[in-house]
Design a protein around this motif. Sequence first.
Motif, PDB file in Angstrom:
ATOM      1  N   THR B 379       0.852  -1.194   0.000  1.00 52.24           N
ATOM      2  CA  THR B 379       0.000   0.000   0.000  1.00 52.24           C
ATOM      3  C   THR B 379       0.888   1.244   0.000  1.00 52.24           C
ATOM      4  N   ALA B 380       0.226   2.401  -0.105  1.00 46.32           N
ATOM      5  CA  ALA B 380       0.966   3.667  -0.150  1.00 46.32           C
ATOM      6  C   ALA B 380       1.695   3.961   1.155  1.00 46.32           C
ATOM      7  N   VAL B 381       1.294   3.286   2.254  1.00 45.56           N
ATOM      8  CA  VAL B 381       1.922   3.594   3.546  1.00 45.56           C
ATOM      9  C   VAL B 381       2.789   2.444   4.061  1.00 45.56           C
ATOM     10  N   TRP B 403      -4.966   5.224  -3.552  1.00 35.45           N
ATOM     11  CA  TRP B 403      -5.431   4.083  -4.347  1.00 35.45           C
ATOM     12  C   TRP B 403      -4.690   3.950  -5.674  1.00 35.45           C
ATOM     13  N   GLN B 404      -4.274   5.090  -6.212  1.00 35.98           N
ATOM     14  CA  GLN B 404      -3.516   5.017  -7.464  1.00 35.98           C
ATOM     15  C   GLN B 404      -2.242   4.196  -7.247  1.00 35.98           C
ATOM     16  N   PHE B 405      -1.576   4.437  -6.102  1.00 33.34           N
ATOM     17  CA  PHE B 405      -0.379   3.645  -5.805  1.00 33.34           C
ATOM     18  C   PHE B 405      -0.764   2.220  -5.430  1.00 33.34           C
ATOM     19  N   ILE B 410      -0.627  -3.596  -4.785  1.00 40.24           N
ATOM     20  CA  ILE B 410      -1.221  -4.889  -4.409  1.00 40.24           C
ATOM     21  C   ILE B 410      -0.864  -5.954  -5.450  1.00 40.24           C
ATOM     22  N   ILE B 411      -1.008  -5.594  -6.719  1.00 42.73           N
ATOM     23  CA  ILE B 411      -0.705  -6.565  -7.793  1.00 42.73           C
ATOM     24  C   ILE B 411       0.755  -7.002  -7.704  1.00 42.73           C
TER      25      ILE B 411
END
Lengths: 151, 430
Positions: B379-381, B403-405, B410-411
């Motif tokens: 995730t971004a964090v 969410w963009q990151f 996740i993928i």
Amino acid sequence: MRARDLVQQVPTVHGSDPVTRAVSLMSQEKLPGLIVVDDKGRPRHVLPGTQVLRMAVLHAYQGDTALARTIDEEHADNFWTELGHRTVTDCVAAPGQKAVTVTEDATLLEMATLMAKVHSPVLPVVDGKGVLLGVVTLTRLLSTLALESAS
Amino acid sequence: MSTVVPFLAIAIFAVAFFFIATEKIDKVKVVLVASGVMALTGLIPGSEVFFSEHEGIDWNVIFLLLGMMIIVGVIRQTGLFEFLGIWAAKRSRGRPYRLMVMLMLITAVASPILDNVTIIMLVVPVTIVVCNRLHIPAQPYLIAEILASNIGGAATLIGDPPNIIIANRAGLSFNDFLVHMAPIVVIVFVLFVLLTYVLFRKEFRYNAEHVEAVMALQEGRAIKDKPLLIRCLIILAFVIFAFAMPFITVNPSVIALLGGGVMALVSGMDAEAIVGEVEWSTLVFFAGLFVMVSGLVHTGVITAIGDWAVSVVGDNYFVAATTLLFGSAVLGAFFDNIPYAATMAPIVEGLTDGISDPRTEGGMWWAFALGADFGGNGTAVAASANVVGISLAGRAGHPISFWQFTRYGIIVTIFTTLIAWAYVYLRYFA
């Protein structure tokens, strides 16, 4: 002598103003720095002239002089155009930092110490509610010191 | 010991972890207060907390980080990364995938040696300048670089903070990481580079008319002091050589500190400026974190969790390693993977204590390390590099939303963790 004796009115900017307005205001009015105020007229940030200039430099170059050196002359001459419509709030260096202010009864020594400590040629003077009354500038302070010693 | 005591330790730890994870209060302040309360309530051995590796602050970790921060602090003054970034951009001639691969390569090759956050701080601005010149969105390139830095950092003991924590807890050497982690990281990175083409292909833009603006950049001017750069690279090579030489038996932290000292000496930089390059708040965070974890160790919480894990796992260690790998990836993705690794490392130590086969024992540690490191992309964090990179991008006018990151993160995390799982099975359990 107290801050109330030296205070002068200057134009201010808001966080939502474009950086380009802040820069042109400072340059046209020949100000040593700028005060950013909130909606209630309380100082939010105190920006010395160099920090106003810093806002006009794209964040990618800030603190990276090596990268700034790689830019060719033609683009370097127009560096400020890369900013677009970015606002003062977008570009201010330390958004969370509180503005350093003095009240009307601040002495010359107090103001001189503060200016030296925060590297700012401009100090906001506020009333009891924290609303901006005006500023004391470095030039004004220095000329007062010179006058005092002459007399 | 009263039965209330372990619960008190868990309560303090849980409250602190909540504030660290939600970032409601600065994490440095949180760990200072939480560790102080643990000391005050007698949950940690007050007299030993500054001196015990296993029930106190692990100074090997802190001094290794300090030494590497000084080394990185000097290297970043040389302009090397600015030079490499622009050189790569010119070589790609504005071709998007080629540009992305070259930027990812620079990041991934540097991140096993230098701190991920610093590399991101150096590569992101260059990328933004190049993308601005090409009039293309910088976000896909920045996201790819951050993901590449987290993958590359997994390769060595010094590449990613969870590895430093794991190495000291498990007694693993620099070469252990090179032998066990580097091969899988190389494989994962190559496959990841291919994956990025699929992931980002719709966002690639090629603006031939703006390529000349990139070619006008003068990368040679980035390096102002060539002799300094050469001296720094020689010292860095010596430091890595010293890490890798089995006859040098001192802890890596001593090598890093000495390397940092020599680097500071030859750089001619002011001591004050060098000290300013050190992220003291990060070091204080680590120290506080170790004290908090020592509270859990001292009150028997970690042993209890370890015993419970052993009773659940029995002798089915592959299931344990699988749980550790995927569990670490998931938890490491939602929390900062540093506090996660610091808390989990003593539990894994308890779990591996009863294993007599060194191959199986190693498999557990490597599963843990791979999960925690690759989870950093989730995730971004999930890792400091993500947070710093996204913040820099936002300030430079190329905002990347959570969410963009995360939708790419996740993928990539699932993809890399699955490959790591196959590796752990084939190498340690097949």
